[in-house]
Design a protein around this motif. Structure first.
Motif, mmCIF file in Angstrom:
data_model
loop_
_atom_site.group_PDB
_atom_site.id
_atom_site.type_symbol
_atom_site.label_atom_id
_atom_site.label_comp_id
_atom_site.label_asym_id
_atom_site.label_seq_id
_atom_site.Cartn_x
_atom_site.Cartn_y
_atom_site.Cartn_z
ATOM 1 N N LEU A 11 0.839 -1.193 0.000
ATOM 2 C CA LEU A 11 0.000 0.000 0.000
ATOM 3 C C LEU A 11 0.874 1.242 0.000
ATOM 4 C CD1 LEU A 11 -2.739 -0.993 2.586
ATOM 5 C CD2 LEU A 11 -2.965 -0.883 0.099
ATOM 6 N N MET A 12 0.375 2.305 -0.622
ATOM 7 C CA MET A 12 1.093 3.578 -0.690
ATOM 8 C C MET A 12 0.143 4.732 -0.402
ATOM 9 S SD MET A 12 4.353 3.572 -1.372
ATOM 10 C CE MET A 12 4.559 5.287 -1.770
ATOM 11 N N TYR A 13 0.734 5.888 -0.179
ATOM 12 C CA TYR A 13 0.038 7.167 -0.060
ATOM 13 C C TYR A 13 -1.184 7.065 0.858
ATOM 14 C CZ TYR A 13 3.218 8.299 -3.878
ATOM 15 O OH TYR A 13 4.344 8.479 -4.639
ATOM 16 N N GLY A 14 -2.313 7.609 0.442
ATOM 17 C CA GLY A 14 -3.504 7.656 1.288
ATOM 18 C C GLY A 14 -4.054 6.296 1.670
ATOM 19 N N SER A 15 -3.742 5.275 0.892
ATOM 20 C CA SER A 15 -4.229 3.931 1.223
ATOM 21 C C SER A 15 -3.594 3.416 2.512
ATOM 22 C CB SER A 15 -3.978 2.969 0.064
ATOM 23 O OG SER A 15 -4.748 3.361 -1.046
ATOM 24 N N ILE A 16 -2.400 3.908 2.846
ATOM 25 C CA ILE A 16 -1.786 3.535 4.126
ATOM 26 C C ILE A 16 -2.631 4.091 5.267
ATOM 27 C CG2 ILE A 16 0.231 3.841 5.610
ATOM 28 C CD1 ILE A 16 1.919 3.909 3.010
ATOM 29 N N TYR A 17 -3.070 5.351 5.134
ATOM 30 C CA TYR A 17 -3.961 5.926 6.154
ATOM 31 C C TYR A 17 -5.222 5.077 6.286
ATOM 32 C CZ TYR A 17 -1.431 10.390 6.324
ATOM 33 O OH TYR A 17 -0.490 11.360 6.493
ATOM 34 N N GLY A 18 -5.805 4.678 5.164
ATOM 35 C CA GLY A 18 -7.016 3.860 5.196
ATOM 36 C C GLY A 18 -6.800 2.564 5.938
ATOM 37 N N ALA A 19 -5.697 1.882 5.646
ATOM 38 C CA ALA A 19 -5.396 0.617 6.308
ATOM 39 C C ALA A 19 -5.197 0.805 7.807
ATOM 40 C CB ALA A 19 -4.165 -0.019 5.691
ATOM 41 N N MET A 20 -4.479 1.837 8.189
ATOM 42 C CA MET A 20 -4.167 2.048 9.600
ATOM 43 C C MET A 20 -5.370 2.537 10.417
ATOM 44 S SD MET A 20 -1.122 0.977 9.608
ATOM 45 C CE MET A 20 -0.504 1.400 11.209
ATOM 46 N N ARG A 21 -6.262 3.280 9.774
ATOM 47 C CA ARG A 21 -7.375 3.871 10.523
ATOM 48 C C ARG A 21 -8.715 3.177 10.315
ATOM 49 N NH1 ARG A 21 -4.557 9.270 9.591
ATOM 50 N NH2 ARG A 21 -3.580 9.572 11.601
ATOM 51 N N TYR A 22 -8.899 2.529 9.144
ATOM 52 C CA TYR A 22 -10.207 1.949 8.817
ATOM 53 C C TYR A 22 -10.129 0.477 8.408
ATOM 54 C CZ TYR A 22 -11.710 6.831 8.581
ATOM 55 O OH TYR A 22 -11.988 8.142 8.877
ATOM 56 N N ASP A 23 -8.929 -0.088 8.284
ATOM 57 C CA ASP A 23 -8.751 -1.448 7.756
ATOM 58 C C ASP A 23 -9.346 -1.592 6.357
ATOM 59 O OD1 ASP A 23 -7.446 -2.350 10.058
ATOM 60 O OD2 ASP A 23 -9.302 -2.995 11.002
ATOM 61 N N ALA A 24 -9.412 -0.519 5.620
ATOM 62 C CA ALA A 24 -10.019 -0.493 4.287
ATOM 63 C C ALA A 24 -9.636 0.827 3.623
ATOM 64 C CB ALA A 24 -11.539 -0.598 4.417
ATOM 65 N N PRO A 25 -10.025 0.999 2.357
ATOM 66 C CA PRO A 25 -9.769 2.311 1.736
ATOM 67 C C PRO A 25 -10.444 3.425 2.536
ATOM 68 C CG PRO A 25 -10.429 0.721 0.075
ATOM 69 C CD PRO A 25 -10.634 0.067 1.415
ATOM 70 N N LEU A 26 -9.903 4.626 2.441
ATOM 71 C CA LEU A 26 -10.538 5.766 3.097
ATOM 72 C C LEU A 26 -11.973 5.894 2.592
ATOM 73 C CD1 LEU A 26 -7.585 8.292 2.817
ATOM 74 C CD2 LEU A 26 -8.414 7.199 4.905
ATOM 75 N N PRO A 27 -12.930 6.145 3.468
ATOM 76 C CA PRO A 27 -14.338 6.201 3.061
ATOM 77 C C PRO A 27 -14.624 7.205 1.950
ATOM 78 C CG PRO A 27 -14.149 6.221 5.451
ATOM 79 C CD PRO A 27 -12.756 6.350 4.902
ATOM 80 N N TRP A 28 -13.868 8.255 1.854
ATOM 81 C CA TRP A 28 -14.113 9.295 0.859
ATOM 82 C C TRP A 28 -13.229 9.139 -0.379
ATOM 83 C CZ3 TRP A 28 -12.127 10.004 5.724
ATOM 84 C CH2 TRP A 28 -10.765 10.258 5.793
ATOM 85 N N ASP A 29 -12.424 8.090 -0.426
ATOM 86 C CA ASP A 29 -11.496 7.900 -1.535
ATOM 87 C C ASP A 29 -12.078 6.947 -2.574
ATOM 88 O OD1 ASP A 29 -9.190 8.229 -2.959
ATOM 89 O OD2 ASP A 29 -7.863 7.369 -1.451
ATOM 90 N N ASN A 30 -11.759 7.176 -3.827
ATOM 91 C CA ASN A 30 -12.275 6.301 -4.877
ATOM 92 C C ASN A 30 -11.184 5.451 -5.519
ATOM 93 O OD1 ASN A 30 -10.926 8.268 -6.296
ATOM 94 N ND2 ASN A 30 -12.452 8.409 -7.914
ATOM 95 N N ASP A 31 -9.989 5.462 -4.925
ATOM 96 C CA ASP A 31 -8.942 4.604 -5.476
ATOM 97 C C ASP A 31 -8.057 4.052 -4.372
ATOM 98 O OD1 ASP A 31 -7.309 6.728 -4.737
ATOM 99 O OD2 ASP A 31 -6.288 6.861 -6.647
ATOM 100 N N VAL A 32 -7.324 3.019 -4.731
ATOM 101 C CA VAL A 32 -6.345 2.408 -3.844
ATOM 102 C C VAL A 32 -4.979 2.679 -4.468
ATOM 103 C CG1 VAL A 32 -5.471 0.228 -2.917
ATOM 104 C CG2 VAL A 32 -7.938 0.614 -3.074
#
Length: 158
Positions: free
Chosen positions: A7-28
């Motif tokens: 995982l890279m960039y914002g997807s790392i935040y998603g994994a660490m905070r939501y265990d998934a893509p960021l709720p407002w993001d449309n890409d991984v």
């Protein structure tokens, strides 16, 4: 194709905070070493994705990435390729060389952060590689505000 990726960039935040893509993001966002990518047959690579109903745009020469979209799907994937230059991974493509200062400041990180084997993390319904040191890579990618999650202005997610 059993290529190491993470995982890279914002997807790392998603994994660490939501265990998934960021709720407002449309890409991984994912990363891979260019050396690993160069070891495969590109025609086989593209045929496998096409057979699975996945379209992709090849932006390798310009931005050092591929953009994947499942036909009829809503989620997209950006695969960024990085090359090792003396212990530092740099995005490939022409943009990092033309926009040197920006890319040097925001798109490079120490090679040891993605040394194999990578730790795995939950991301949606599967496990995926994550750079070492939890948020350490984000300190290199976002040096001025790595601890912040910046939501789009129209986002109402809490």
């Amino acid at each position: 194709m059993e290529l190491p990726h993470w995982l890279m960039y914002g997807s790392i935040y998603g994994a660490m905070r939501y265990d998934a893509p960021l709720p407002w993001d449309n890409d991984v966002d994912m990363g891979m070493r260019r050396e690993d990518f160069d070891s495969i047959d590109f025609m086989e690579f593209s045929a496998k994705f096409k057979a699975a109903g996945i379209e992709f745009r090849n932006g390798l020469a310009q931005a050092g990435k591929f953009h994947f979209t499942k036909i009829g799907g809503k989620l997209e994937v950006d695969l960024f390729l990085f090359r090792d230059y003396g212990g530092v991974l740099w995005r490939t493509g022409i943009e990092p060389w033309l926009l040197y200062v920006h890319y040097r400041r925001h798109h490079t990180f120490p090679t040891w952060l993605v040394k194999l084997p990578l730790p795995k993390t939950k991301f949606g319904s599967f496990e995926i590689g994550l750079p070492r040191g939890e948020f350490e890579i984000l300190k290199h990618l976002y040096p001025d505000d790595w601890w912040k999650v910046v939501k789009p202005q129209a986002c109402h997610d809490t």
